[in-house]
Design an enzyme around this catalytic site. Structure first.
Site, mmCIF file in Angstrom:
data_model
loop_
_atom_site.group_PDB
_atom_site.id
_atom_site.type_symbol
_atom_site.label_atom_id
_atom_site.label_comp_id
_atom_site.label_asym_id
_atom_site.label_seq_id
_atom_site.Cartn_x
_atom_site.Cartn_y
_atom_site.Cartn_z
ATOM 1 N N GLU A 1 55.292 -18.536 -75.935
ATOM 2 C CA GLU A 1 55.690 -16.880 -76.036
ATOM 3 C C GLU A 1 55.563 -16.225 -74.949
ATOM 4 O O GLU A 1 54.965 -15.032 -75.249
ATOM 5 C CB GLU A 1 55.239 -16.419 -77.514
ATOM 6 C CG GLU A 1 55.758 -17.093 -78.953
ATOM 7 C CD GLU A 1 57.284 -17.085 -78.747
ATOM 8 O OE1 GLU A 1 58.148 -16.176 -78.193
ATOM 9 O OE2 GLU A 1 57.909 -17.911 -79.395
HETATM 10 C C1 LIG Z 1 53.829 -27.157 -76.758
HETATM 11 C C2 LIG Z 1 54.948 -26.131 -76.170
HETATM 12 C C3 LIG Z 1 56.045 -25.700 -76.988
HETATM 13 C C4 LIG Z 1 56.812 -24.932 -76.507
HETATM 14 N N1 LIG Z 1 57.966 -24.278 -77.138
HETATM 15 C C5 LIG Z 1 59.139 -23.811 -76.555
HETATM 16 C C6 LIG Z 1 60.238 -23.402 -77.099
HETATM 17 O O1 LIG Z 1 60.295 -23.667 -78.259
HETATM 18 N N2 LIG Z 1 61.293 -22.870 -76.303
HETATM 19 C C7 LIG Z 1 61.029 -22.582 -75.113
HETATM 20 O O2 LIG Z 1 61.983 -21.945 -74.318
HETATM 21 N N3 LIG Z 1 59.783 -22.610 -74.359
HETATM 22 C C8 LIG Z 1 58.822 -23.412 -74.825
HETATM 23 N N4 LIG Z 1 57.725 -23.614 -74.387
HETATM 24 C C9 LIG Z 1 57.692 -23.280 -72.862
HETATM 25 C C10 LIG Z 1 56.501 -22.131 -72.998
HETATM 26 O O3 LIG Z 1 57.139 -20.785 -73.390
HETATM 27 C C11 LIG Z 1 56.384 -22.129 -71.400
HETATM 28 O O4 LIG Z 1 55.502 -23.082 -71.081
HETATM 29 C C12 LIG Z 1 55.484 -20.838 -70.851
HETATM 30 O O5 LIG Z 1 56.500 -19.643 -71.264
HETATM 31 C C13 LIG Z 1 55.056 -20.535 -69.584
HETATM 32 O O6 LIG Z 1 56.052 -21.155 -68.613
HETATM 33 P P1 LIG Z 1 55.392 -22.372 -67.534
HETATM 34 O O7 LIG Z 1 54.795 -23.424 -68.449
HETATM 35 O O8 LIG Z 1 56.661 -22.816 -66.805
HETATM 36 O O9 LIG Z 1 54.447 -21.698 -66.853
HETATM 37 P P2 LIG Z 1 54.836 -21.034 -65.392
HETATM 38 O O10 LIG Z 1 55.572 -19.724 -65.636
HETATM 39 O O11 LIG Z 1 55.005 -21.876 -64.479
HETATM 40 O O12 LIG Z 1 53.408 -20.229 -65.154
HETATM 41 C C14 LIG Z 1 52.172 -21.044 -64.478
HETATM 42 C C15 LIG Z 1 50.952 -19.741 -64.471
HETATM 43 O O13 LIG Z 1 51.281 -18.863 -63.730
HETATM 44 C C16 LIG Z 1 51.271 -17.770 -64.012
HETATM 45 N N5 LIG Z 1 52.273 -16.687 -63.813
HETATM 46 C C17 LIG Z 1 53.785 -16.994 -63.699
HETATM 47 N N6 LIG Z 1 54.492 -16.105 -63.236
HETATM 48 C C18 LIG Z 1 53.754 -14.829 -63.030
HETATM 49 C C19 LIG Z 1 53.773 -13.540 -62.639
HETATM 50 N N7 LIG Z 1 54.801 -13.163 -62.490
HETATM 51 N N8 LIG Z 1 52.551 -13.039 -62.511
HETATM 52 C C20 LIG Z 1 51.295 -13.401 -62.756
HETATM 53 N N9 LIG Z 1 51.311 -14.534 -63.227
HETATM 54 C C21 LIG Z 1 52.140 -15.248 -63.325
HETATM 55 C C22 LIG Z 1 51.152 -17.714 -65.797
HETATM 56 O O14 LIG Z 1 50.753 -16.921 -66.489
HETATM 57 C C23 LIG Z 1 50.604 -19.223 -65.835
HETATM 58 O O15 LIG Z 1 49.195 -19.174 -65.847
HETATM 59 C C24 LIG Z 1 56.661 -24.350 -75.087
HETATM 60 C C25 LIG Z 1 55.543 -24.988 -74.019
HETATM 61 C C26 LIG Z 1 54.906 -25.908 -74.747
HETATM 62 C C27 LIG Z 1 53.618 -26.385 -74.056
#
Ligand SMILES: Cc1cc2nc3c(=O)[nH]c(=O)nc-3n(C[C@H](O)[C@H](O)[C@H](O)COP(=O)(O)OP(=O)(O)OC[C@H]3O[C@@H](n4cnc5c(N)ncnc54)[C@H](O)[C@@H]3O)c2cc1C
Length: 597
Positions: free
Chosen positions: A442
């Site tokens: 989220e």
């Molecule tokens: C168990 C699980 C269930 C999930 N369920 C869903 C679902 O139902 N539907 C769905 O669509 N997604 C889902 N997700 C995905 C989840 O919403 C994402 O993992 C989350 O939004 C973060 O994206 P990312 O993992 O690609 O991290 P990234 O975007 O790659 O971020 C990596 C790190 O960089 C930081 N970061 C990234 N951009 C910035 C910025 N601009 N400024 C500062 N910091 C930044 C983040 O805070 C984080 O610490 C799920 C994930 C998991 C693990």
């Protein structure tokens, strides 16, 4: 194994004494929230959580979900389907839904308590109805009447479930990078192709059909977030008469192995020319998804509180039973070989931290839930607007602070258990694993903090901030002269003044250098959260004090006062360190060269 007890007494206190339900009396459905109906619904939800969902929590953790490679099916652990049917048959799936489509129309503010209890009992199970409710909200607010008639009644009854599909392998936070395609297919339909990853509840054997809400790009869409549209893509296509057709080019390729919430299926979804229909207008998909995401972020925060509370309850029981050492002042239970660890100040510190967080968070969530009901459904546009400012400000705070603290508190509960917490027998380590994801999905908590500082502080010409500070200042002014309440009002005033001063400083710095906003954001969000928690704790303390003065000598009110004192003296002072860190600015963070990080 932990025995979760639904916190009914605390909920009754909040609904009957703490919240001003009258403020929302013109919201449709509020007339149903009489004290007896509130109590009846809370009791039934408590029973469902304790008796039906909790016993499946460990089973779900050990069995997990199973993916069938031949046809992409996913089967859930034993007992989940029966529990899901019980959930739907007893009306929980329709509780807060719109009566026009078969819902019961109970205001969301009561639904939040139900959500907390089912998440505390079994967070993995809660994902399935939780995501369906989120998808329902999007279609309700942005779908056509035809789409609402087709999908909502069956989602509300639990016959069909829902998901949200944003994430792709190369894009999580930065949704502007989405690649999934939507090619026009005639008759207002689109052929959707692409891969979505980590989709919660993407495939399972609980419901007849799964209604996926999928973000994708049409062929000529502008680059970035302005070119994203939102589609309804059912797993099985839906015929004109509502019956199910064949599989619609939707397949679950695999499910993730992961740290916690093992019976919530986290799916890689492949869409191959799957036929979908557009919600609303092209290129506005992200704003529609945000409807769902505001409510979803509030519920994610509540998941943090819920699992924190379940872990705290286990720790409390353990601390009363485990005999180790003697109290520093001499034996408190001389007839026993040792005192229970509840006598030790450090154990009490951990338990009180958990209690002060859980009860304060619960109060703040319900207060915000009431404002969300006003924002979404009040007949008066001015009232809706006013409520939206509070919700805008508090949503990222609740999502990030509650989930950070939910994890911290679950971890403290493990610490109270000593080695027994680390091994699996006591069940407390499952809470630590399960709650951890709430800080990530989220929108990560770092991104929530950026939302607060970068968008919410500056939006609406200061109205968001005013909506928070006005009730805080009014409350302080009302009780300032009351010496008996000084222990609560004085620290509240101190932190509110500090937050106001820091806000002005952050504003000034970030207008010159945007890195200042990013560097301040997480500490600023925590400072904001502590101020909001001080506000709700001071409000609860005032009520408890008045009750005690009026002769209600129950232990409940005394415990509220004691916990409020603990919060004010042992948790709130962190605001001083936060202010110092924020004032240190961006340079200590940005000066180090990338290669030395
Ligand atoms: C168990 C699980 C269930 C999930 N369920 C869903 C679902 O139902 N539907 C769905 O669509 N997604 C889902 N997700 C995905 C989840 O919403 C994402 O993992 C989350 O939004 C973060 O994206 P990312 O993992 O690609 O991290 P990234 O975007 O790659 O971020 C990596 C790190 O960089 C930081 N970061 C990234 N951009 C910035 C910025 N601009 N400024 C500062 N910091 C930044 C983040 O805070 C984080 O610490 C799920 C994930 C998991 C693990």
């Amino acid at each position: 194994m932990p025995q979760y007890k639904a916190p009914i007494e605390d909920f009754l206190f909040l609904y009957n004494e703490f919240l001003d339900l009258d403020e929302a009396k013109d919201v449709p459905g509020m007339e149903m929230l009489t004290p007896d109906i509130i109590e009846a619904i809370l009791n039934e939800a408590g029973k469902l959580s304790e008796e039906v969902l909790q016993p499946l929590n460990v089973i779900g953790d050990t069995q997990g979900c199973k993916h069938h490679g031949d046809d992409g099916r996913v089967t859930l652990p034993e007992g989940f389907k029966a529990a899901f049917d019980t959930y739907n048959d007893n009306g929980w799936s329709s509780l807060v839904a719109d009566p026009s489509y078969g819902g019961q129309g109970i205001p969301g503010v009561l639904g939040l308590a139900v959500s907390e209890m089912i998440n505390a009992a079994n967070a993995s199970f809660a994902a399935y109805p939780g995501l369906t409710l989120g998808a329902y909200e999007v279609i309700l607010h942005h779908g056509s009447e035809d789409q609402k008639q087709t999908y909502l009644p069956k989602m509300i009854s639990g016959q069909w479930s829902g998901t949200m599909n944003l994430t792709e392998p190369h894009c999580g936070t930065d949704l502007g990078l989405i690649r999934t395609k939507a090619e026009p297919h005639g008759n207002g339909r689109y052929a959707i192709s692409g891969t979505k990853i980590w989709i919660s509840a993407g495939e399972h054997d609980l419901s007849e059909n799964i209604i996926h809400l999928v973000l994708a790009r049409t062929p000529d869409a502008p680059a970035g977030t302005r070119g994203i549209s939102l589609f309804i893509v059912p797993k099985y296509s839906v015929n004109e008469d509502g019956s199910l057709g064949p599989n619609n080019g939707v397949r679950c390729q695999s499910i993730e192995k992961k740290m916690g919430i093992k019976s919530s299926a986290t799916c890689e979804m492949q869409y191959t020319n799957a036929i979908g229909v557009l919600i609303g207008e092209e290129n506005k998909g992200l704003s529609y998804m945000f409807t769902m995401m505001n409510a979803a972020r509030l519920v994610t925060g509540i998941q943090g509180t819920a699992m924190g509370d379940a872990a705290y309850q286990a720790a409390k029981t353990f601390a009363h039973e485990r005999l180790q050492g003697r109290a520093l002042t001499g034996p408190r239970y001389p007839d026993k070989p040792a005192d229970p660890i509840i006598v030790h100040p450090d154990v009490r510190r951990m338990l009180l931290t958990a209690r002060a967080f859980t009860e304060g968070a619960r109060a703040l969530a319900l207060m915000t839930g009431l404002q969300l009901d006003i924002e979404l459904r009040h007949p008066d546009a001015d009232k809706r607007q006013q409520a939206s400012y509070w919700v805008a400000m508090l949503t990222p705070v609740i999502k990030a602070y509650f989930t950070d603290m939910g994890f911290e508190v679950a971890n403290l509960a493990m610490q109270v258990h000593g080695g027994a917490g680390y091994v699996t027998d006591t069940g407390v380590e499952q809470f630590v694993r399960d709650v951890r994801i709430t800080q990530i999905y989220e929108g990560t908590n770092g991104v929530q903090a950026l939302d607060l500082v970068g968008r919410k502080l500056t939006a609406n010409q200061g109205e968001n901030l005013k909506a928070f500070f006005t009730p805080v200042h009014t409350f302080i002014a009302t009780h300032a002269g009351n010496e008996a309440l000084g222990a609560f009002i004085t620290p509240l005033k101190e932190v509110a003044d500090s937050l106001q001063g820091i806000t002005a400083e952050v504003f000034a710095k970030m207008s010159k250098d945007p890195m200042e906003a990013g560097a301040a954001s997480t500490d600023y969000l925590r400072l904001f959260a502590l101020t909001a928690m001080a506000f709700v704790w001071a409000k609860m303390a005032v009520i408890a004090q008045q009750k005690i003065e009026a002769g209600h000598a129950s232990g409940f009110y005394q415990a509220k006062l004691d916990t409020a004192r603990f919060f004010m003296t042992r948790m709130l002072p962190d605001h001083l360190a936060l202010a110092a860190k924020i004032r240190a600015g961006a340079s200590p963070i940005m000066n180090t060269q990338d290669e030395y990080l």
